[in-house]
Write a protein that holds these residues in place. Sequence first.
Motif, PDB file in Angstrom:
ATOM      1  N   ALA A  70      53.042  54.226  32.625  1.00  0.00           N
ATOM      2  CA  ALA A  70      51.751  54.828  32.984  1.00  0.00           C
ATOM      3  C   ALA A  70      50.770  54.796  31.813  1.00  0.00           C
ATOM      4  O   ALA A  70      49.571  54.585  31.997  1.00  0.00           O
ATOM      5  N   GLU A  71      51.286  54.993  30.614  1.00  0.00           N
ATOM      6  CA  GLU A  71      50.391  55.007  29.466  1.00  0.00           C
ATOM      7  C   GLU A  71      49.784  53.618  29.199  1.00  0.00           C
ATOM      8  O   GLU A  71      48.600  53.506  28.862  1.00  0.00           O
ATOM      9  N   MET A  72      50.591  52.561  29.379  1.00  0.00           N
ATOM     10  CA  MET A  72      50.042  51.208  29.203  1.00  0.00           C
ATOM     11  C   MET A  72      48.953  50.921  30.223  1.00  0.00           C
ATOM     12  O   MET A  72      47.916  50.320  29.926  1.00  0.00           O
ATOM     13  N   LEU A  73      49.207  51.384  31.463  1.00  0.00           N
ATOM     14  CA  LEU A  73      48.218  51.196  32.518  1.00  0.00           C
ATOM     15  C   LEU A  73      46.923  51.948  32.159  1.00  0.00           C
ATOM     16  O   LEU A  73      45.814  51.410  32.250  1.00  0.00           O
ATOM     17  N   TRP A  74      47.091  53.182  31.719  1.00  0.00           N
ATOM     18  CA  TRP A  74      45.949  54.030  31.365  1.00  0.00           C
ATOM     19  C   TRP A  74      45.116  53.399  30.248  1.00  0.00           C
ATOM     20  O   TRP A  74      43.892  53.349  30.304  1.00  0.00           O
ATOM     21  N   ARG A  75      45.793  52.875  29.212  1.00  0.00           N
ATOM     22  CA  ARG A  75      45.060  52.242  28.116  1.00  0.00           C
ATOM     23  C   ARG A  75      44.328  50.987  28.597  1.00  0.00           C
ATOM     24  O   ARG A  75      43.211  50.697  28.175  1.00  0.00           O
ATOM     25  N   ALA A  76      44.967  50.248  29.503  1.00  0.00           N
ATOM     26  CA  ALA A  76      44.356  48.988  29.964  1.00  0.00           C
ATOM     27  C   ALA A  76      43.121  49.234  30.839  1.00  0.00           C
ATOM     28  O   ALA A  76      42.196  48.424  30.834  1.00  0.00           O
ATOM     29  N   VAL A 121      46.237  44.155  26.213  1.00  0.00           N
ATOM     30  CA  VAL A 121      46.081  43.988  27.664  1.00  0.00           C
ATOM     31  C   VAL A 121      46.524  42.597  28.115  1.00  0.00           C
ATOM     32  O   VAL A 121      46.151  42.142  29.188  1.00  0.00           O
ATOM     33  N   SER A 122      47.339  41.950  27.289  1.00  0.00           N
ATOM     34  CA  SER A 122      47.755  40.588  27.641  1.00  0.00           C
ATOM     35  C   SER A 122      48.545  40.572  28.961  1.00  0.00           C
ATOM     36  O   SER A 122      48.487  39.597  29.699  1.00  0.00           O
ATOM     37  N   SER A 174      48.604  36.316  37.038  1.00  0.00           N
ATOM     38  CA  SER A 174      47.699  36.076  38.155  1.00  0.00           C
ATOM     39  C   SER A 174      48.078  37.090  39.238  1.00  0.00           C
ATOM     40  O   SER A 174      49.256  37.344  39.488  1.00  0.00           O
ATOM     41  N   TRP A 175      47.067  37.714  39.859  1.00  0.00           N
ATOM     42  CA  TRP A 175      47.302  38.859  40.747  1.00  0.00           C
ATOM     43  C   TRP A 175      46.916  38.498  42.171  1.00  0.00           C
ATOM     44  O   TRP A 175      45.743  38.296  42.472  1.00  0.00           O
ATOM     45  N   HIS A 198      42.324  37.060  38.628  1.00  0.00           N
ATOM     46  CA  HIS A 198      42.470  37.290  37.181  1.00  0.00           C
ATOM     47  C   HIS A 198      42.402  38.757  36.817  1.00  0.00           C
ATOM     48  O   HIS A 198      42.753  39.131  35.706  1.00  0.00           O
ATOM     49  N   ASP A 199      41.866  39.578  37.714  1.00  0.00           N
ATOM     50  CA  ASP A 199      41.600  40.962  37.342  1.00  0.00           C
ATOM     51  C   ASP A 199      41.887  41.903  38.513  1.00  0.00           C
ATOM     52  O   ASP A 199      41.090  42.017  39.433  1.00  0.00           O
TER      53      ASP A 199
END
Length: 498
Positions: free
Chosen positions: A329-335, A193-194, A200-201, A251-252
């Motif tokens: 989408a899969e990276m987002l889902w895992r995060a 999840v790096s 920064s969001w 940060h999140d």
Amino acid sequence: MDYYDELLQRLKDIDLIGQLGSLLGWDQEVMMPPRAAALRAEHLAWVSKEGHTRKTDPRMGELLDELEGREDLDEIQMANIRLARESYDKATRLPTEFVSEMAKHNSRALISWTEARKENDFSIFRNDLAKSIEFARKKADYLGYENLRYDALLDIYESGLTVSRLDPLFEGLRDKVAPLIKSVAERGRRPNVSWVTENSWEQEGQERLSQMVSESIGFDFDAGRRDASTHPFCGGPNPDDVRWTTRYSEHDPFGSLYGSMHETGHGTYEQGRPRELDFQPAGKANGLGIHESQSRLWENQIGRSLEFCHWSLPLWKEAFPEKMQDIDAEMLWRAVNVVEPSLIRVEADEATYNIHIMIRYEIEKLLISGDLEVDELPEKWDDMYEEYLGVRPTDNSSGVLQDIHWSMGAIGYFPTYTLGNLYSAQLLSAAREDLPEHDLQISRGDFSPLLDWMRRKVHGRGSILEPAKLIEEATGEAPSPEAFVDYLRDKVKRLYSV
Ligand code: ZN
């Protein structure tokens, strides 16, 4: 005037006073200039006193006595009379002097808890907590109960809830979810999840995302608002005016979006209440557990599904074009689905969250029955965290002092959070039977079939039935942990291959 009409007129006045209080409360959290704090406390105290006077008016008791014997009542009339009786009994059984002493004590306890948490020193809060438990026991005795004192406290937050109903639900979680978490901790590979933590969001992108998602789910912004506040909540007086808030952190980016989906769930429930029952208790949203089922549904069951991540990815890319460039989408889902035992309830993931609640529930039972002394509490807390989550707090601030609830006298409240999670899984599993295209619809962002189902089976039914009966009517089965356990098992398997 007919007795029933008079009752409705009085209930409408009580409801209107409550609606004014909720507007004042929203303003206090969102808009009010700081210097108005003391004045606002006066406003709110007056409104609450005015409401209490009307709720405890002896004429209410007379009307209820007259109406309860009647046999020509329909489902809605019976519900209004039952709910008015509950509220009248709760309001009249507590002596006025006791209520005002308790209120004074609670404001002291809130201060000592805040101090204790800041100083990381349980002893600062110890005496006030012991007194809060005394107050809770007395309150239970005034309200009355059949089996356990703690039952009377549970009933305050969800009508009809008892230890004998809750124990089997928590047992299911303890026996099935706790081992699942252990195996993830031992064998699961933590996703990378790096890309989330090292960026920064900006708030602007988060706000756009929140707005787009809430609109797509079906929250009606002509009858509601989105604002920012330190403690996110959903309030507002009536289905024509529903107001929710969220908070943003650079940060999140998940906190604001999933917080928004949570409050949108509460908000769509409020907007879906039966309008022909405006100002009537039967037209209100049902207990806290059912309310939480609607927020958890959109936040977790839908919001953390792979299908939702497929649909929302383009919105993420629109809000944060550079940061999301290489994310699929899969990276987002895992995060958004990291499962990890932790110490802090409000930061817990979907799988571990209910274990945090189970620990609080077991401790509350012991404190109220007198089987656990306040001095033994911090150690008991740490031991239970170690036993069920495999993590041990190193200080009281991240242990027994983390939640505000006990300092406010809210003992018996925590279980409604878990009820919400269990109900949400049970409702979605029943909805799937009627909506065979559900997954496809979510991946296309077509949320209306699911929202319509909830409108018909839950929102539109108001408080006509007791919460457990409503779940049974909507799903065909009494409340059970099964659907939730199945859902988690399946998800953890897909995410962590355990
Ligand atoms: Zn909630």
